[in-house]
Write an enzyme that holds these catalytic residues in place. Structure first.
Site, PDB file in Angstrom:
ATOM      1  CG  HIS A  81      42.978  23.581   0.512  1.00  0.00           C
ATOM      2  ND1 HIS A  81      44.183  23.013   0.124  1.00  0.00           N
ATOM      3  CD2 HIS A  81      42.287  23.812  -0.636  1.00  0.00           C
ATOM      4  CE1 HIS A  81      44.200  22.910  -1.200  1.00  0.00           C
ATOM      5  NE2 HIS A  81      43.072  23.380  -1.681  1.00  0.00           N
ATOM      6  CG  ASP A  95      44.721  28.859   3.775  1.00  0.00           C
ATOM      7  OD1 ASP A  95      44.747  29.739   2.888  1.00  0.00           O
ATOM      8  OD2 ASP A  95      44.468  27.669   3.540  1.00  0.00           O
ATOM      9  CD  GLN A 138      38.869  30.033  -1.522  1.00  0.00           C
ATOM     10  OE1 GLN A 138      38.084  30.795  -2.094  1.00  0.00           O
ATOM     11  NE2 GLN A 138      39.570  29.125  -2.192  1.00  0.00           N
ATOM     12  CE  LYS A 176      42.970  29.189  -4.236  1.00  0.00           C
ATOM     13  NZ  LYS A 176      42.014  28.367  -4.986  1.00  0.00           N
ATOM     14  CB  CYS A 196      41.963  20.383  -1.991  1.00  0.00           C
ATOM     15  SG  CYS A 196      42.522  20.125  -3.679  1.00  0.00           S
TER      16      CYS A 196
END
Length: 407
Positions: free
Chosen positions: A124, A201, A204, A227, A365
């Site tokens: 991303h 990261d 998700q 999220k 993104c």
């Protein structure tokens, strides 16, 4: 005893019970943001009704009550990811701010002219642009792990990049575009053989997988509350204490200081050193409530349900003439990205929306991913625990009808 009853879960999300253009809403944009359960909405509302106060700096009752609630939220999040101590959790506005904090603060600590940082080809923008810009300022170099046409990272290439002794590795746990679940535990182990710190990261992954930062042995893990069924504007950064203590502050102002004079300023201890200014207390309490909501469910059953949704959607989409999947890694989670031959993804998404189905279109993104595949973008359908097989059937019919209309 924990269980997972999809109908009971859906009752907690009243936003799903509405019609769009006269049709029942099907919400498949969960990778962008999840909907919020009533308990989260009510917790944030209750804070502003009964507890609203600035924290840490007051001796009166409301301030102390709000401070205790905020720090308890930190403890809850720390337990959720199995941090060693609650002080290893820094509250931020979300993944983007966490990564900018690290690119600035860890970058200032480690990066000098000629140094390198490793990211992957599927990142991303939030996990690429901050490092890119920091390296431009410092005269360093961004190294990119290659991936194949299925959206699988090349670990042999990664091993070669590590031999160049980069100062930091920063990689996505799950791709927001390809759904690839990266082998981050193995990649962390490989980097640690060279004593290179690793940032994961987790934007998700937090809603879909059980995260154990000690088992992963990552140096940093970043995530966004919105999220994972929590409010917008809150998220976090897990960091090993030995790194957080060495890193300089990211922002300056109230709370993050110890002693201040016109000649010199000393800084507060971790995690307060990284939490300048008035925090989003209500959202932090909403995040805690979202964590407890997730923990109240049988997470194995939730994971099985979400895997069923992904597999069923993929199987049904594959029957549509001209379908092209973007991202076909053996291990995927949470979403499916696709195109239909001869149809722009924006056009397809617009028609699907008129049928009551919310999906995301565009580059998500992740423009370098689109450049790699030579496409303008994709249609992305992403799933959450409250979605159903019946909703996928509605989605498939919408795609089929839109395809006929646009050809």
């Amino acid at each position: 005893m924990k269980n997972f009853d999809i109908e009971e879960v859906r009752k907690q999300f009243p936003v799903l019970d509405q019609k769009i253009y006269g049709r029942q809403l099907v919400y498949f944009d969960n990778a962008a943001t999840t909907q919020k359960p009533l308990c989260v909405i009510e917790r944030e509302r209750d804070y502003y009704l009964n507890e609203n106060c600035n924290i840490h700096r007051g001796v009166h009752y409301l301030s102390q009550m709000a401070t205790e609630a905020y720090e308890n939220a930190r403890k809850t999040v720390a337990t959720f990811v199995n941090a060693r101590k609650s002080e290893e959790i820094v509250f931020t506005r979300g993944t983007t701010e966490s990564l900018n904090l690290l690119a600035t603060s860890l970058g200032q600590l480690l990066i000098n002219k000629g140094d390198k940082v490793v990211v992957s080809a599927m990142e991303h923008h939030s996990n690429m642009v901050p490092w890119q810009q920091m390296l431009i300022r410092e005269g360093g170099e961004l190294l990119v792990i290659k991936m194949d046409e299925n959206g699988v990272l090349d670990l042999n290439h990664y091993a070669e990049l590590l031999k160049q002794r980069p100062k930091v590795v920063s990689i996505a746990h799950i791709s927001n575009t390809l759904a690839t679940v990266n082998p981050v535990k193995e990649m962390i182990r490989m980097a640690h053989e060279y004593d290179i710190p690793v940032i994961i990261d987790g934007a998700q992954s937090m809603a879909h997988q059980v995260i154990d930062v000690q088992d992963l042995d990552c140096d940093f893990y970043v995530f966004s509350g919105h999220k994972m069924y929590a409010p917008m504007g809150i998220g976090g950064l897990y960091g090993k204490m030995e790194w957080l203590e060495k890193m300089p502050p990211y922002q300056f102002g109230g709370e993050m200081v110890d002693k201040v004079s016109f000649e010199k300023t000393t800084f507060n201890k971790v995690p307060f050193k990284f939490e300048a200014g008035t925090p989003n207390v209500g959202a932090a309490l909403g995040l805690e409530t979202a964590v407890k909501f997730i923990q109240s469910l049988d997470r194995q059953e939730v994971e099985r349900h979400e895997d069923m949704l992904l597999n069923y959607a993929t199987e049904q989409l594959a029957k549509i003439d001209g379908i092209r999947f973007i991202g076909r890694a053996p291990r995927r989670n949470g979403l499916v990205s696709f195109l239909v031959d001869g149809i722009h993804p924006y056009d397809l998404g617009t028609i699907i929306d008129k049928m009551g189905v919310a999906v995301r279109t565009g580059h998500h993104c992740a423009e370098p991913v689109m450049t790699f595949f030579g496409i303008p973008g994709t249609v992305r359908a992403s799933f959450a625990m409250y979605n159903t097989k019946e909703e996928i059937d509605i989605f498939i019919k919408a795609v089929e009808k839109a395809t006929l209309m646009l050809r």
